[in-house]
Design a protein around this motif. Sequence first.
Motif, PDB file in Angstrom:
ATOM      1  N   LYS A  25       5.156  -2.466   6.146  1.00 32.32           N
ATOM      2  CA  LYS A  25       4.730  -3.301   7.049  1.00 32.32           C
ATOM      3  C   LYS A  25       3.635  -3.890   7.392  1.00 32.32           C
ATOM      4  N   CYS A  26       2.168  -2.926   6.919  1.00 29.71           N
ATOM      5  CA  CYS A  26       0.606  -3.525   6.792  1.00 29.71           C
ATOM      6  C   CYS A  26       0.326  -3.617   5.467  1.00 29.71           C
ATOM      7  N   VAL A  27      -0.068  -4.169   5.222  1.00 34.65           N
ATOM      8  CA  VAL A  27      -1.477  -4.882   3.896  1.00 34.65           C
ATOM      9  C   VAL A  27      -2.076  -3.669   3.739  1.00 34.65           C
ATOM     10  N   PRO A  28      -2.759  -2.927   4.077  1.00 36.25           N
ATOM     11  CA  PRO A  28      -3.899  -2.003   2.881  1.00 36.25           C
ATOM     12  C   PRO A  28      -2.450  -0.814   2.554  1.00 36.25           C
ATOM     13  N   ARG A  30       0.800  -1.151   1.693  1.00 38.26           N
ATOM     14  CA  ARG A  30       1.838  -1.969   0.796  1.00 38.26           C
ATOM     15  C   ARG A  30       1.511  -2.408   0.012  1.00 38.26           C
ATOM     16  N   GLY A  32      -2.172  -2.560  -0.960  1.00 40.61           N
ATOM     17  CA  GLY A  32      -3.508  -1.144  -0.815  1.00 40.61           C
ATOM     18  C   GLY A  32      -3.204  -0.329  -2.548  1.00 40.61           C
ATOM     19  N   LEU A  62     -10.701   1.352   2.066  1.00 45.84           N
ATOM     20  CA  LEU A  62     -10.151   0.711   3.169  1.00 45.84           C
ATOM     21  C   LEU A  62      -8.773   1.054   2.875  1.00 45.84           C
ATOM     22  N   ARG A  64      -7.958   3.649   4.218  1.00 49.83           N
ATOM     23  CA  ARG A  64      -8.386   5.105   5.296  1.00 49.83           C
ATOM     24  C   ARG A  64      -8.580   4.455   6.152  1.00 49.83           C
ATOM     25  N   ASP A  65      -9.585   3.691   6.561  1.00 51.55           N
ATOM     26  CA  ASP A  65      -9.850   2.718   7.765  1.00 51.55           C
ATOM     27  C   ASP A  65      -8.961   2.391   8.180  1.00 51.55           C
ATOM     28  N   CYS A  66      -8.120   0.742   7.204  1.00 50.68           N
ATOM     29  CA  CYS A  66      -7.179  -0.226   8.137  1.00 50.68           C
ATOM     30  C   CYS A  66      -5.441   0.805   7.986  1.00 50.68           C
ATOM     31  N   SER A  67      -5.054   0.996   7.368  1.00 55.42           N
ATOM     32  CA  SER A  67      -3.697   0.718   7.732  1.00 55.42           C
ATOM     33  C   SER A  67      -3.505   1.489   8.945  1.00 55.42           C
ATOM     34  N   LEU A  68      -2.200   1.405   9.327  1.00 54.46           N
ATOM     35  CA  LEU A  68      -1.467   1.559  10.073  1.00 54.46           C
ATOM     36  C   LEU A  68      -1.588   2.867  10.874  1.00 54.46           C
ATOM     37  N   MET A  73      -3.209   6.196   5.424  1.00 54.61           N
ATOM     38  CA  MET A  73      -4.498   6.758   5.606  1.00 54.61           C
ATOM     39  C   MET A  73      -4.835   8.003   5.028  1.00 54.61           C
TER      40      MET A  73
ATOM     41  N   GLY B  46       0.418  -6.067  11.656  1.00 57.45           N
ATOM     42  CA  GLY B  46       0.274  -5.355  10.191  1.00 57.45           C
ATOM     43  C   GLY B  46      -0.527  -5.956   9.745  1.00 57.45           C
ATOM     44  N   ARG B  48      -3.291  -6.855   9.485  1.00 53.97           N
ATOM     45  CA  ARG B  48      -5.261  -5.660   9.872  1.00 53.97           C
ATOM     46  C   ARG B  48      -6.378  -6.705   9.594  1.00 53.97           C
ATOM     47  N   ARG B  59     -12.665   4.857  13.713  1.00 51.91           N
ATOM     48  CA  ARG B  59     -11.649   3.831  12.850  1.00 51.91           C
ATOM     49  C   ARG B  59     -11.687   2.551  12.890  1.00 51.91           C
ATOM     50  N   PRO B  60     -12.085   1.457  12.589  1.00 51.80           N
ATOM     51  CA  PRO B  60     -11.408   0.018  13.232  1.00 51.80           C
ATOM     52  C   PRO B  60     -10.037  -0.438  13.615  1.00 51.80           C
ATOM     53  N   LEU B  91      -6.051  -9.284  -1.143  1.00 51.10           N
ATOM     54  CA  LEU B  91      -5.157  -7.916  -2.011  1.00 51.10           C
ATOM     55  C   LEU B  91      -3.529  -8.978  -1.501  1.00 51.10           C
ATOM     56  N   ARG B 152       5.848 -11.412   9.338  1.00 50.04           N
ATOM     57  CA  ARG B 152       7.045 -10.845   9.918  1.00 50.04           C
ATOM     58  C   ARG B 152       7.375 -11.850  11.278  1.00 50.04           C
TER      59      ARG B 152
END
Lengths: 111, 234
Positions: A25-28, A30, A32, A62, A64-68, A73, B46, B48, B59-60, B91, B152
């Motif tokens: 779902k999230c880019v970092p 998937r 990363g 990245l 660790r900080d930005c994952s959903l 993380m 998703g 980010r 965290r942000p 990425l 999505r």
Amino acid sequence: MNDKRCMPDVAHFFMRFCQDESCGKCVPCRTGTQQAACLLARITSGAAEPGDLDQLEELCHLMRDCSLCGLGMAAPNPVLSTLHWFRDEYEAHIRTGHCPSGVCSCDEDAA
Amino acid sequence: MKRVSLTINGRTVIARQGDSLLQAARACDIHIPNLCHLNGLTPLAGCRVCIVEVQGRPRPVPACSSKAEHGMVVITDSERVRSARRMIVELLFAERNHQCPVCVMNNNCELQSLAKQLGIDHVRYTFISPLAAVDISQERFGIDHNRCILCRRCVRVCDEIEGAHTWDVSGRGVASRVISDLAEPWGASSTCTGCGKCVQACPTGALFEKGITTTRKGLTCLERLLKWRRRRGP
């Protein structure tokens, strides 16, 4: 786990696991985990370049900080902790292309 | 409507209670880049790319799905989030085949313009470029999975606005693919109404109109459509 294990190889194993488990779902998380596994594969095969270690560390921060969620993380933890305690093993792989524990495939390639 | 007051980039901003940080920032012309969010759709958080720093949080947080709270102190363009955004877009470029010069949406693409805006002139990561499928079985439209960034938007617009739910995601991780119905060819889909909302919602050239290079992307009246649909009932 003992002194006969290669730490970059252990980190690579865990990163491959997280790449398989990522929901996508999230880019970092998937991409990363995919890129980090790529970098670790390069390190363990003795094909890494000096800049790769900094890039790997940056990528881990990245994730660790930005994952959903918690998976993304926690995914970089094996890399970050082995980098903290066994940085010399990573550096040996990159500098000499040789695995100090004799686990990684880089030595087979050389032989 | 109850209002809350917060600080964004040092400016005091008034927002409606329940508004997201993205809405609050947009209302006072503070630009936060984003990829997966589209006004009128449920936030996904998703991509980010819209991450912002909130004082007191380690965290942000994504601006599209975080609610504006009273007394929040938000920074939208600190060095930390700028470099994170940059890495995320890099990425995405490395994940699949995003070769702008041979894309139907060249110069008309949100991913490309975001990369330009963030000053990305090279990608530091290994290009994975998996060979993904292209489906042109639909009469008017086509889908090129090589350009898909898995935001999505198509899935949500088809479900929430059109109400057809033709699109969904199969697989997980890097093997995720957007599929129509139960992974059938788009042309064979029995639920697709052929409305083209997914094509307009797609930020890249993944969904395109056949034979046309100037597809109008970005639905401007999505919120109005949603209100109209809600008024009519299910």
